[in-house]
Motif scaffolding. Structure first.
Motif, PDB file in Angstrom:
ATOM      1  N   VAL A 196      44.585  41.589  30.215  1.00  0.00           N
ATOM      2  CA  VAL A 196      44.672  40.310  29.758  1.00  0.00           C
ATOM      3  C   VAL A 196      43.693  39.158  30.314  1.00  0.00           C
ATOM      4  O   VAL A 196      43.190  38.383  29.601  1.00  0.00           O
ATOM      5  N   GLN A 197      43.300  39.491  31.598  1.00  0.00           N
ATOM      6  CA  GLN A 197      42.393  38.527  32.331  1.00  0.00           C
ATOM      7  C   GLN A 197      41.008  38.937  32.100  1.00  0.00           C
ATOM      8  O   GLN A 197      40.229  38.052  32.530  1.00  0.00           O
ATOM      9  N   ILE A 244      38.846  52.955  43.884  1.00  0.00           N
ATOM     10  CA  ILE A 244      39.257  53.390  42.478  1.00  0.00           C
ATOM     11  C   ILE A 244      39.514  52.059  41.765  1.00  0.00           C
ATOM     12  O   ILE A 244      40.180  51.221  42.009  1.00  0.00           O
ATOM     13  N   THR A 245      38.791  52.111  40.603  1.00  0.00           N
ATOM     14  CA  THR A 245      39.029  50.901  39.594  1.00  0.00           C
ATOM     15  C   THR A 245      40.456  51.340  38.612  1.00  0.00           C
ATOM     16  O   THR A 245      40.301  52.267  37.937  1.00  0.00           O
ATOM     17  N   VAL A 246      41.168  50.432  38.286  1.00  0.00           N
ATOM     18  CA  VAL A 246      42.426  50.569  37.598  1.00  0.00           C
ATOM     19  C   VAL A 246      42.474  49.441  36.794  1.00  0.00           C
ATOM     20  O   VAL A 246      42.486  48.371  36.870  1.00  0.00           O
ATOM     21  N   LEU A 247      42.355  49.711  35.413  1.00  0.00           N
ATOM     22  CA  LEU A 247      42.550  48.749  34.257  1.00  0.00           C
ATOM     23  C   LEU A 247      44.142  49.028  33.881  1.00  0.00           C
ATOM     24  O   LEU A 247      44.482  49.763  33.247  1.00  0.00           O
ATOM     25  N   ARG A 292      45.005  37.237  40.826  1.00  0.00           N
ATOM     26  CA  ARG A 292      46.608  36.790  40.992  1.00  0.00           C
ATOM     27  C   ARG A 292      46.991  37.557  39.361  1.00  0.00           C
ATOM     28  O   ARG A 292      46.415  37.576  38.430  1.00  0.00           O
ATOM     29  N   ASN A 293      48.195  38.141  39.640  1.00  0.00           N
ATOM     30  CA  ASN A 293      48.906  38.479  38.503  1.00  0.00           C
ATOM     31  C   ASN A 293      48.236  39.524  37.634  1.00  0.00           C
ATOM     32  O   ASN A 293      48.604  39.841  36.460  1.00  0.00           O
ATOM     33  N   VAL A 294      47.422  40.389  38.270  1.00  0.00           N
ATOM     34  CA  VAL A 294      46.867  41.565  37.487  1.00  0.00           C
ATOM     35  C   VAL A 294      48.035  42.674  37.709  1.00  0.00           C
ATOM     36  O   VAL A 294      47.581  43.820  37.129  1.00  0.00           O
TER      37      VAL A 294
END
Length: 428
Positions: A99-100, A121-124, A18-20
């Motif tokens: 943040v998380q 795909i990984t997104v930071l 949540r909230n990413v």
């Protein structure tokens, strides 16, 4: 773009806690406010679907999912729905917030993606929140580097808020999108340019007023795309329409419910099959469904059959899935066979309780979801058969319905030999 059927669009789903920033990322990728955005965790509850254009891919189905870390009893239900989305996901975006951090939730998603063979795909995300002077940035990124190295993953540093690397995510999405998310053609490989395909489309109580059903429309378009001719008729006129032609049609495709009648009306030297058989191949794996026909021979009193329909249409008194096919099976095999029904996105986890899964033509599903359902059934050893193949078997014309597909026909004929051998062994 809007004319592209939902089931033929590649499905791109966005997963994460949540909230990413999942919804914000979707909005930036599509240049539209498709998803509701709020700083309040858990804004997205049920999965949100939106058919739209995503360059450079083209028409796609974007899916925004609930946070995988949702809490409470309702949260567990949302998480279950989120995981169900994986059945239909052609490509996933895993969004992680600086943040998380990253931990067990992300590890579980990565495991699911790999187990289900879903490219991702990984997104930071939210890198704009990192200290611009770099004092805190290096340690934070080192922590993520260790996590991604552990899972042997690359990642994109991005920001939906500041629009950092949004174009790069689009490029990677196009690069990693599986090329086999759908078959190229419904029946273009069965006809040559200039040939005629006769399509038998019964107009009955289940037919939408003023329209043809989706498989019929898509098949007509596919025939025209391959420079052939589609002759559309009702079942009562099929023989007379064929006789009007100067040259015999290459193939006749009929609504499966009319298999028996049309088979009698169409000469044996003309290929014949059903829309549902075509879609068994187009949306799933024809050979897997054909293997399900072998299981029809083994049904017995007390067995349970799961009837799975992809749409939630209003059922008529002569509905094919809830009335006609069960009645045919009761009359021909045993009145004591039980039927249970699911519709829409439902597909139960307790497949091992059934002797057979009887699946609709899947015109409302994408190919990934059909193949996922077949794989789930395979894992617990439960056969699956498609409506059209089941109807052809019940009317004794499966050989003819499979004649346009030599590999599937050979498989079916081999299964018949094995069934007869098993029957002989039982007697002995």
């Amino acid at each position: 773009m809007n004319s592209t059927a939902k089931g033929d669009r590649p499905h791109i789903a966005v997963f994460g806690r949540r909230n990413v920033g999942k919804s914000s990322l979707i909005n930036k990728l599509t240049n539209q406010n498709l998803a509701l955005v709020s700083s309040q965790p858990g804004t997205t509850t049920d999965p949100v679907y939106k058919a739209m254009e995503l360059l450079p891919i083209g028409p796609v189905m974007m899916i925004d999912t609930a946070g995988i870390d949702d809490q409470g009893e309702l949260g567990e239900m949302r998480i279950k729905k989120t995981k169900e989305i994986m059945r239909k996901t052609d490509l996933a975006l895993l969004v992680i917030s600086v943040v998380q951090g990253a931990g067990e939730f992300e590890t579980e998603l990565i495991r699911e993606f790999k187990e289900r063979d879903i490219p991702f795909i990984t997104v930071l995300n939210k890198v704009e929140l990192l200290d611009p002077e770099g004092k805190e940035q290096a340690p934070v990124l080192e922590e993520f580097d260790r996590f991604f190295e552990k899972h042997e993953l690359e990642f994109i540093k991005a920001s939906a808020e500041a629009e950092i690397n949004i174009d790069l995510i689009r490029e990677k999405t196009a690069e990693k999108m599986p090329q086999d998310h759908s078959r190229d053609t419904i029946m273009g490989d069965l006809i040559e340019p200039g040939e005629v395909a006769v399509l038998v489309t019964p107009i009955d109580s289940a037919a939408p007023k003023g329209r043809l059903i989706l498989p019929q429309v898509q098949t007509i378009r596919d025939i025209l795309d391959h420079d052939a001719t589609a002759l559309v008729t009702k079942k009562a006129e099929v023989s007379s329409e064929i006789n009007k032609l100067k040259k015999k049609p290459k193939i006749v495709v009929t609504d499966s419910q009319a298999f028996e009648m049309v088979s009698k009306e169409v000469a044996q030297d003309i290929l014949m099959t059903g829309f549902s058989v075509l879609f068994a191949r187009y949306k799933g794996d024809l050979n897997t469904f054909v293997r399900g026909a072998k299981a029809m021979d083994k049904l017995k009193a007390g067995d349970k059959v799961l009837v799975a329909e992809a749409c939630t249409h209003r059922r008529q008194k002569d509905d094919i899935g809830t009335v006609k096919i069960p009645n045919w099976i009761h009359n021909q095999i045993s009145p004591e066979i039980e039927f249970e029904h699911v519709a829409g996105r439902e597909f139960p986890d307790n497949l091992e309780e059934y002797a057979l899964v009887l699946h609709c033509g899947s015109c409302m599903l994408n190919r990934k979801e059909v193949l996922s359902r077949l794989e789930e059934a395979k894992k617990v050893g439960i056969p699956v058969i498609n409506y059209g193949i089941a109807i052809a078997w019940l009317h004794g014309i499966l050989d003819r319905a499979l004649k346009p597909f030599p590999e599937a026909l050979e498989l079916w004929q081999q299964d018949q030999i094995e069934v007869k051998q098993e029957e002989i062994e039982e007697v002995v």
